[in-house]
Design a protein around this motif. Sequence first.
Motif, PDB file in Angstrom:
ATOM      1  N   GLU A 103      37.280  46.226  33.688  1.00 46.22           N
ATOM      2  CA  GLU A 103      36.515  45.491  33.782  1.00 46.22           C
ATOM      3  C   GLU A 103      36.959  44.791  34.997  1.00 46.22           C
ATOM      4  O   GLU A 103      38.111  44.756  35.351  1.00 46.22           O
ATOM      5  CB  GLU A 103      37.039  44.181  32.935  1.00 46.22           C
ATOM      6  N   ARG A 105      36.596  41.343  37.350  1.00 46.56           N
ATOM      7  CA  ARG A 105      36.796  39.578  37.724  1.00 46.56           C
ATOM      8  C   ARG A 105      37.729  39.932  39.394  1.00 46.56           C
ATOM      9  O   ARG A 105      37.710  40.310  40.019  1.00 46.56           O
ATOM     10  CB  ARG A 105      38.013  39.407  37.310  1.00 46.56           C
ATOM     11  N   SER A 111      34.648  37.167  34.919  1.00 41.01           N
ATOM     12  CA  SER A 111      34.078  38.522  34.011  1.00 41.01           C
ATOM     13  C   SER A 111      32.554  38.976  35.257  1.00 41.01           C
ATOM     14  O   SER A 111      31.719  38.347  34.870  1.00 41.01           O
ATOM     15  CB  SER A 111      33.888  38.933  33.318  1.00 41.01           C
ATOM     16  N   ARG A 114      31.673  45.676  34.007  1.00 32.81           N
ATOM     17  CA  ARG A 114      32.431  46.575  33.882  1.00 32.81           C
ATOM     18  C   ARG A 114      31.945  47.958  35.088  1.00 32.81           C
ATOM     19  O   ARG A 114      30.506  47.917  34.922  1.00 32.81           O
ATOM     20  CB  ARG A 114      32.547  47.579  32.217  1.00 32.81           C
ATOM     21  N   GLY A 131      27.519  43.947  33.818  1.00 35.63           N
ATOM     22  CA  GLY A 131      27.474  42.835  32.945  1.00 35.63           C
ATOM     23  C   GLY A 131      26.209  42.614  32.509  1.00 35.63           C
ATOM     24  O   GLY A 131      25.267  42.678  32.079  1.00 35.63           O
ATOM     25  N   GLN A 153      41.569  45.811  34.489  1.00 35.18           N
ATOM     26  CA  GLN A 153      41.275  45.185  34.683  1.00 35.18           C
ATOM     27  C   GLN A 153      41.164  46.067  36.342  1.00 35.18           C
ATOM     28  O   GLN A 153      42.500  45.774  36.906  1.00 35.18           O
ATOM     29  CB  GLN A 153      41.351  43.672  34.717  1.00 35.18           C
ATOM     30  N   THR A 155      40.987  43.683  40.314  1.00 28.50           N
ATOM     31  CA  THR A 155      40.495  42.112  40.349  1.00 28.50           C
ATOM     32  C   THR A 155      39.701  42.327  41.922  1.00 28.50           C
ATOM     33  O   THR A 155      40.390  43.115  43.054  1.00 28.50           O
ATOM     34  CB  THR A 155      41.702  40.973  40.982  1.00 28.50           C
TER      35      THR A 155
END
Length: 159
Positions: A103, A105, A111, A114, A131, A153, A155
């Motif tokens: 994912e 973010r 979000s 992916r 997304g 995740q 970032t």
Amino acid sequence: MVVMGRVRAPHGLKGWVTIQPFTQELDGLLDYPEWWLRGSDGWKLHRVEEAIVRGATMVARFEGITDRDVAAALKGREVAVPRSAMPEAGEGEFYWTDLIGLEVRNREAVSLGRVEKILETGANAVLVVKGEKEVLVPLIQDVLVNVDLGAGQLTVDWE
């Protein structure tokens, strides 16, 4: 399997092929004596007889392939090695394949979707994030803030 390149075209008349490596270092594939190529019938093992870097690509010859027509049939196939054959990534390092499915973010914890795949553009790699809409995020140090494989995740400093 970890995809590390793609067969671009036959090279010469004696069964060689041109490989576009996806590795950080152009000669990264040379560390592996056997490559797996994916065709319509799945993955097939090929023992590398010879391989050398030529400019921004590689040329290679596989055991048992000595004819241009046979080599031409390999065009477009992905080149991979088993994950188990690869060394562990160092501290703060990761393999691109580890990013697929994470994912994404932004710094505000919004979000973006992916990671569906990673494109090599020449200048830098680009994350294709799916997304609500598709977002292309450059995979560069200034944009990539944190990769947490355990949490699944990534970032980024992006929109």
